[in-house]
Design a protein around this motif. Structure first.
Motif, mmCIF file in Angstrom:
data_model
loop_
_atom_site.group_PDB
_atom_site.id
_atom_site.type_symbol
_atom_site.label_atom_id
_atom_site.label_comp_id
_atom_site.label_asym_id
_atom_site.label_seq_id
_atom_site.Cartn_x
_atom_site.Cartn_y
_atom_site.Cartn_z
ATOM 1 N N ASP A 214 -23.561 38.059 8.076
ATOM 2 C CA ASP A 214 -22.515 37.847 9.084
ATOM 3 C C ASP A 214 -21.520 36.793 8.612
ATOM 4 O O ASP A 214 -20.310 36.907 8.842
ATOM 5 N N GLU A 215 -22.016 35.782 7.927
ATOM 6 C CA GLU A 215 -21.161 34.692 7.461
ATOM 7 C C GLU A 215 -20.140 35.158 6.429
ATOM 8 O O GLU A 215 -19.033 34.619 6.340
ATOM 9 N N LYS A 217 -18.968 38.214 6.413
ATOM 10 C CA LYS A 217 -18.301 39.360 7.056
ATOM 11 C C LYS A 217 -18.709 40.686 6.415
ATOM 12 O O LYS A 217 -17.882 41.575 6.175
ATOM 13 N N ASP A 218 -19.993 40.782 6.130
ATOM 14 C CA ASP A 218 -20.539 42.016 5.576
ATOM 15 C C ASP A 218 -21.723 42.431 6.441
ATOM 16 O O ASP A 218 -22.128 41.705 7.350
ATOM 17 N N GLU A 333 -15.278 45.972 10.644
ATOM 18 C CA GLU A 333 -14.736 44.642 10.886
ATOM 19 C C GLU A 333 -13.969 44.556 12.207
ATOM 20 O O GLU A 333 -13.978 43.515 12.868
#
Length: 349
Positions: A214-215, A217-218, A333
């Motif tokens: 998550d950090e 953005k995947d 996203e």
């Protein structure tokens, strides 16, 4: 005796070493003449084993070696676009691992470069098309054995044991994300089997076992549903947390039947019966599962050079698969349904 095709390879990581060993010892009419890596230990270890004539830590220097006929690119994804274009401009035939680049603009730049060098062979590493089972499935679809294909379901699951390695890879900005890095093979197969380009996609996912995803953005695990232009459907599941090992599974459902490939990712035909029940060993990773396919695609590349023809896998296959992969990434996203052609107009980022 036929002239041997002299090849230089860049990238000697896990997959690069496999390709290099195939080129050095398993492909007829081929000679691995040069290796290139920024990691000097990789070069020295490979040279010691295979006695390759030339070695480089600088890619541009290898391209100045006019003794070579072809360049084989197995470097990290972010380097592919620049290295492909440079090799083509230097006059070489080129094989590149997927993807063409991390962004759609890069893929389109590569397509323009390939089209401007029509006399040079260019091949992209969609190796599953050369796997015997996947190739046989295509023949059965073309033969009408399942009627008209209407839905494809793909699972692409990496071993949980490799998550730390992948996170390090991703944090170094070498990854295009779950859908572009992992699902790209499934997206290419879907286009191949369904005979159509994607129209719209909805993708979801997250970092379920490892919040580090998550950090960055995947997604650690994600899923996408795709409608193709001919109104056929695709369901794609990709993940990096498979407890039992490497699991690649594909199902194509038609109007008169269906085909399944790899439902049980069994390493061999052995079944062990003990206190745990009936136990079958699974594949450890992609190199083991697709060993034959990697060799077959390399043989095809060399054959194309010797016979003066282009492979069936084209640069456009790479562009359209990247376009779909990017649309999946954008949908994930933004949490919105994405029109694939509209996604291609958005500035990548």
């Amino acid at each position: 005796m036929a002239k041997k095709v002299k090849v230089g390879i860049v990238g000697l990581g896990r997959l690069g070493r496999q390709h290099a060993e195939n080129l050095a010892s398993r492909v007829p009419n081929c000679e691995l003449s040069a290796i290139c890596s920024v990691v000097e230990d990789e070069i020295s270890a490979f040279k010691e084993k295979w006695d390759v004539p030339f070695s480089y830590t600088n890619y541009d220097e290898m391209l100045r070696n006019k003794d070579l006929d072809a360049i084989f690119i197995a470097s990290p994804s972010g380097f592919h676009c620049d290295q492909i274009i440079k090799a083509l401009d230097a006059g070489f035939h080129v094989f590149s691992e997927k993807p063409l680049g991390l962004y759609l603009e890069e893929a389109e730049q590569v397509m323009a470069a390939v089209e401007s060098h029509p006399d040079q062979v260019f091949m992209l590493g969609f190796m599953r098309r050369y796997d015997r089972s996947y190739a046989d499935a295509k023949r059965k679809i073309v033969n009408g054995d399942i009627g008209e294909p209407i839905l494809i379901r793909c699972y692409g699951l990496d071993p949980a044991s490799q998550m730390d390695n992948f996170l390090a890879f991703a944090k170094a900005n070498y990854s295009g994300g779950l859908f572009l890095d992992m699902s790209i093979h499934d997206l290419d197969l879907a286009r191949w089997y369904m005979g159509s380009e994607a129209q719209e996609v909805w993708a979801i996912g997250g970092g379920y076992a490892r919040q580090e995803f998550d950090e960055i953005k995947d997604a650690e695990t994600g899923a996408a549903m795709v409608r193709f232009e001919n109104n056929t459907m695709g369901i794609f599941v990709a993940g990096r947390n498979s407890a039992h090992g490497y699991h690649i599974e594909t199902e194509i459902i038609g109007t008169k039947g269906s085909i399944r490939i790899g439902t049980v990712p069994e390493r061999n035909q052995i079944v062990l019966f003990n206190e745990n029940g009936a136990v079958k060993k699974c594949y450890d990773g992609f190199l083991e599962r697709f060993e034959q396919a990697y060799l077959s695609e390399t043989e095809e590349f060399i054959h194309c050079i010797m016979e003066g023809r282009q492979p069936e896998v084209t640069v456009r296959d790479g562009v359209e698969s990247t376009r779909l992969g990017y649309a999946c990434k954008q949908s994930f996203e933004t949490r919105q349904l994405v029109k694939v052609r509209e996604a291609s107009l958005v500035k990548n980022g």
